[in-house]
Design a protein around this motif. Structure first.
Motif, PDB file in Angstrom:
ATOM      1  N   VAL A  53      -9.044 -16.397   6.421  1.00  0.00           N
ATOM      2  CA  VAL A  53     -10.508 -16.383   6.515  1.00  0.00           C
ATOM      3  C   VAL A  53     -11.097 -17.313   5.457  1.00  0.00           C
ATOM      4  N   GLN A  54     -12.243 -17.899   5.764  1.00  0.00           N
ATOM      5  CA  GLN A  54     -12.837 -18.895   4.879  1.00  0.00           C
ATOM      6  C   GLN A  54     -13.303 -18.300   3.552  1.00  0.00           C
ATOM      7  N   TRP A  55     -13.681 -17.008   3.563  1.00  0.00           N
ATOM      8  CA  TRP A  55     -14.235 -16.409   2.350  1.00  0.00           C
ATOM      9  C   TRP A  55     -13.154 -15.883   1.411  1.00  0.00           C
ATOM     10  N   PHE A  56     -11.884 -16.139   1.702  1.00  0.00           N
ATOM     11  CA  PHE A  56     -10.785 -15.561   0.930  1.00  0.00           C
ATOM     12  C   PHE A  56     -10.920 -15.839  -0.569  1.00  0.00           C
ATOM     13  N   LYS A  57     -11.058 -17.118  -0.933  1.00  0.00           N
ATOM     14  CA  LYS A  57     -11.091 -17.470  -2.352  1.00  0.00           C
ATOM     15  C   LYS A  57     -12.384 -17.044  -3.028  1.00  0.00           C
ATOM     16  N   ALA A  58     -13.422 -16.822  -2.245  1.00  0.00           N
ATOM     17  CA  ALA A  58     -14.687 -16.381  -2.833  1.00  0.00           C
ATOM     18  C   ALA A  58     -14.644 -14.916  -3.228  1.00  0.00           C
ATOM     19  N   VAL A  59     -13.969 -14.099  -2.426  1.00  0.00           N
ATOM     20  CA  VAL A  59     -13.939 -12.657  -2.684  1.00  0.00           C
ATOM     21  C   VAL A  59     -12.767 -12.270  -3.584  1.00  0.00           C
ATOM     22  N   TRP A  60     -11.560 -12.743  -3.247  1.00  0.00           N
ATOM     23  CA  TRP A  60     -10.366 -12.350  -4.010  1.00  0.00           C
ATOM     24  C   TRP A  60     -10.110 -13.365  -5.122  1.00  0.00           C
ATOM     25  N   ASN A  61     -11.061 -13.466  -6.009  1.00  0.00           N
ATOM     26  CA  ASN A  61     -11.001 -14.400  -7.119  1.00  0.00           C
ATOM     27  C   ASN A  61     -10.655 -13.631  -8.393  1.00  0.00           C
ATOM     28  N   GLY A  62      -9.740 -14.190  -9.186  1.00  0.00           N
ATOM     29  CA  GLY A  62      -9.257 -13.475 -10.360  1.00  0.00           C
ATOM     30  C   GLY A  62     -10.299 -13.204 -11.422  1.00  0.00           C
ATOM     31  N   TRP A  63     -11.423 -13.930 -11.406  1.00  0.00           N
ATOM     32  CA  TRP A  63     -12.473 -13.696 -12.390  1.00  0.00           C
ATOM     33  C   TRP A  63     -13.395 -12.543 -11.984  1.00  0.00           C
ATOM     34  N   VAL A  64     -13.329 -12.140 -10.748  1.00  0.00           N
ATOM     35  CA  VAL A  64     -14.254 -11.120 -10.223  1.00  0.00           C
ATOM     36  C   VAL A  64     -13.696  -9.730 -10.485  1.00  0.00           C
ATOM     37  N   LEU A  65     -14.533  -8.821 -10.958  1.00  0.00           N
ATOM     38  CA  LEU A  65     -14.109  -7.432 -11.166  1.00  0.00           C
ATOM     39  C   LEU A  65     -13.701  -6.806  -9.836  1.00  0.00           C
ATOM     40  N   THR A  66     -12.738  -5.887  -9.896  1.00  0.00           N
ATOM     41  CA  THR A  66     -12.187  -5.294  -8.675  1.00  0.00           C
ATOM     42  C   THR A  66     -13.258  -4.617  -7.829  1.00  0.00           C
ATOM     43  N   LYS A  67     -14.145  -3.866  -8.460  1.00  0.00           N
ATOM     44  CA  LYS A  67     -15.182  -3.172  -7.688  1.00  0.00           C
ATOM     45  C   LYS A  67     -16.135  -4.169  -7.040  1.00  0.00           C
ATOM     46  N   HIS A  68     -16.320  -5.331  -7.669  1.00  0.00           N
ATOM     47  CA  HIS A  68     -17.161  -6.372  -7.080  1.00  0.00           C
ATOM     48  C   HIS A  68     -16.439  -7.057  -5.931  1.00  0.00           C
ATOM     49  N   GLN A  69     -15.108  -7.218  -6.057  1.00  0.00           N
ATOM     50  CA  GLN A  69     -14.317  -7.789  -4.964  1.00  0.00           C
ATOM     51  C   GLN A  69     -14.422  -6.917  -3.715  1.00  0.00           C
ATOM     52  N   PHE A  70     -14.316  -5.608  -3.907  1.00  0.00           N
ATOM     53  CA  PHE A  70     -14.371  -4.696  -2.763  1.00  0.00           C
ATOM     54  C   PHE A  70     -15.721  -4.787  -2.055  1.00  0.00           C
ATOM     55  N   LEU A  71     -16.780  -4.875  -2.844  1.00  0.00           N
ATOM     56  CA  LEU A  71     -18.097  -5.025  -2.230  1.00  0.00           C
ATOM     57  C   LEU A  71     -18.178  -6.342  -1.459  1.00  0.00           C
ATOM     58  N   GLY A  72     -17.639  -7.420  -2.040  1.00  0.00           N
ATOM     59  CA  GLY A  72     -17.624  -8.703  -1.350  1.00  0.00           C
ATOM     60  C   GLY A  72     -16.873  -8.630  -0.033  1.00  0.00           C
ATOM     61  N   TRP A  73     -15.772  -7.884  -0.022  1.00  0.00           N
ATOM     62  CA  TRP A  73     -14.990  -7.691   1.202  1.00  0.00           C
ATOM     63  C   TRP A  73     -15.823  -6.965   2.258  1.00  0.00           C
ATOM     64  N   LEU A  74     -16.559  -5.940   1.849  1.00  0.00           N
ATOM     65  CA  LEU A  74     -17.428  -5.211   2.785  1.00  0.00           C
ATOM     66  C   LEU A  74     -18.515  -6.133   3.339  1.00  0.00           C
ATOM     67  N   ILE A  75     -19.084  -6.957   2.468  1.00  0.00           N
ATOM     68  CA  ILE A  75     -20.134  -7.884   2.914  1.00  0.00           C
ATOM     69  C   ILE A  75     -19.570  -8.881   3.921  1.00  0.00           C
ATOM     70  N   ALA A  76     -18.382  -9.418   3.624  1.00  0.00           N
ATOM     71  CA  ALA A  76     -17.769 -10.402   4.522  1.00  0.00           C
ATOM     72  C   ALA A  76     -17.521  -9.809   5.904  1.00  0.00           C
ATOM     73  N   HIS A  77     -17.202  -8.515   5.958  1.00  0.00           N
ATOM     74  CA  HIS A  77     -16.951  -7.845   7.234  1.00  0.00           C
ATOM     75  C   HIS A  77     -18.214  -7.202   7.816  1.00  0.00           C
ATOM     76  N   LYS A  78     -19.351  -7.412   7.145  1.00  0.00           N
ATOM     77  CA  LYS A  78     -20.618  -6.817   7.577  1.00  0.00           C
ATOM     78  C   LYS A  78     -20.486  -5.302   7.745  1.00  0.00           C
ATOM     79  N   ALA A  79     -19.779  -4.693   6.812  1.00  0.00           N
ATOM     80  CA  ALA A  79     -19.485  -3.261   6.895  1.00  0.00           C
ATOM     81  C   ALA A  79     -20.222  -2.448   5.836  1.00  0.00           C
TER      82      ALA A  79
END
Length: 252
Positions: free
Chosen positions: A86-112
């Motif tokens: 998926v195109q948003w992979f590097k934007a969400v699963w980025n090592g600088w991003v806090l884990t709880k923020h990554q999870f929210l980004g994943w939900l946003i990417a899936h419109k969930a």
């Protein structure tokens, strides 16, 4: 793991569950040609959906991907190879991003994200007005792009760090970041941290009827980012990168 159930039915495994499926659902039909009725259970329709996703891996009713036969690990590897990243992979699963923020980004990417509009679409008796600004229907697009409360936070952050954060298409913006790895990572971390705080404040407003000022939220976001920087090894950064951190007010 659901694929294992698909394979049991395909290979007619000698189990009580498979015999029950053949008697109650298939009733003599070929498994690969079978379609469930509209009143089938959610679980059974999910098994059918996974069967359709695995269809290309079967040859003459046998799982042809692995010589030793079906395993969940082998099926997982096969899915990874056959599906584009998926195109948003590097934007969400980025090592600088806090884990709880990554999870929210994943939900946003899936419109969930369970916004009021989404919960209302499920038939729940709930007000679908934005809990932060009260001016529009609370959709993902409104909450994370258009909401005046969210824009207030962005405006304050732009004042503090002298940087133009976007007000729309946030994941696209994250994917288009330029610069070195720390610079791109921190820009993405700052944006996803902002979205997390917007969602967090929305939940506090809904559940506790408590809403703090955007200026205070911006301060919380900046402190989280400073803590993130303190937790990384800055000795490996270049002088230009460390100067950039100072301009962003992320280090003293």
């Amino acid at each position: 793991m659901v694929g294992r159930l698909v394979d049991w039915v395909a290979t007619q495994r000698d189990s009580i569950w498979v015999h029950w499926v053949q008697s109650n659902y298939l009733k003599g039909q070929e498994w690969m040609d079978y379609k469930p009725s509209t009143n089938s259970s959610w679980v059974w329709r999910r098994i059918y959906t996974v069967k359709e996703e695995m269809r290309a891996g079967y040859v003459n009713g046998q799982w042809g991907v692995q010589p030793e036969g079906f395993t969940p690990a082998g099926c997982y590897d096969w899915f990874k190879e056959t599906r584009p990243r998926v195109q948003w992979f590097k934007a969400v699963w980025n090592g600088w991003v806090l884990t709880k923020h990554q999870f929210l980004g994943w939900l946003i990417a899936h419109k969930a994200l369970n916004t009021a509009a989404r919960l209302d679409s499920f038939g729940l008796d709930i007000e679908d007005i934005c809990y932060l600004c009260g001016l529009a229907t609370e959709t993902i697009e409104h909450l994370l792009c258009e909401c005046l409360y969210r824009r207030g936070i962005i405006s304050e952050l732009n004042t503090q760090i002298r940087w133009n954060l976007p007000t729309r298409d946030v994941l696209d913006w994250c994917m288009q970041r330029k610069g070195t790895a720390p610079q791109k990572g921190l820009q993405i971390a700052l944006m996803l941290g902002t979205l997390y705080q917007v969602w967090h404040q929305r939940n506090k407003s809904r559940n506790e009827n408590l809403l703090i000022q955007p200026e205070s939220v911006a301060g919380i976001i900046m402190e989280e980012m400073r803590s993130r920087v303190r937790g990384r090894d800055r000795a490996t950064m270049t002088i230009a990168e460390r100067d950039w951190l100072k301009r962003m007010r992320l280090v003293e």
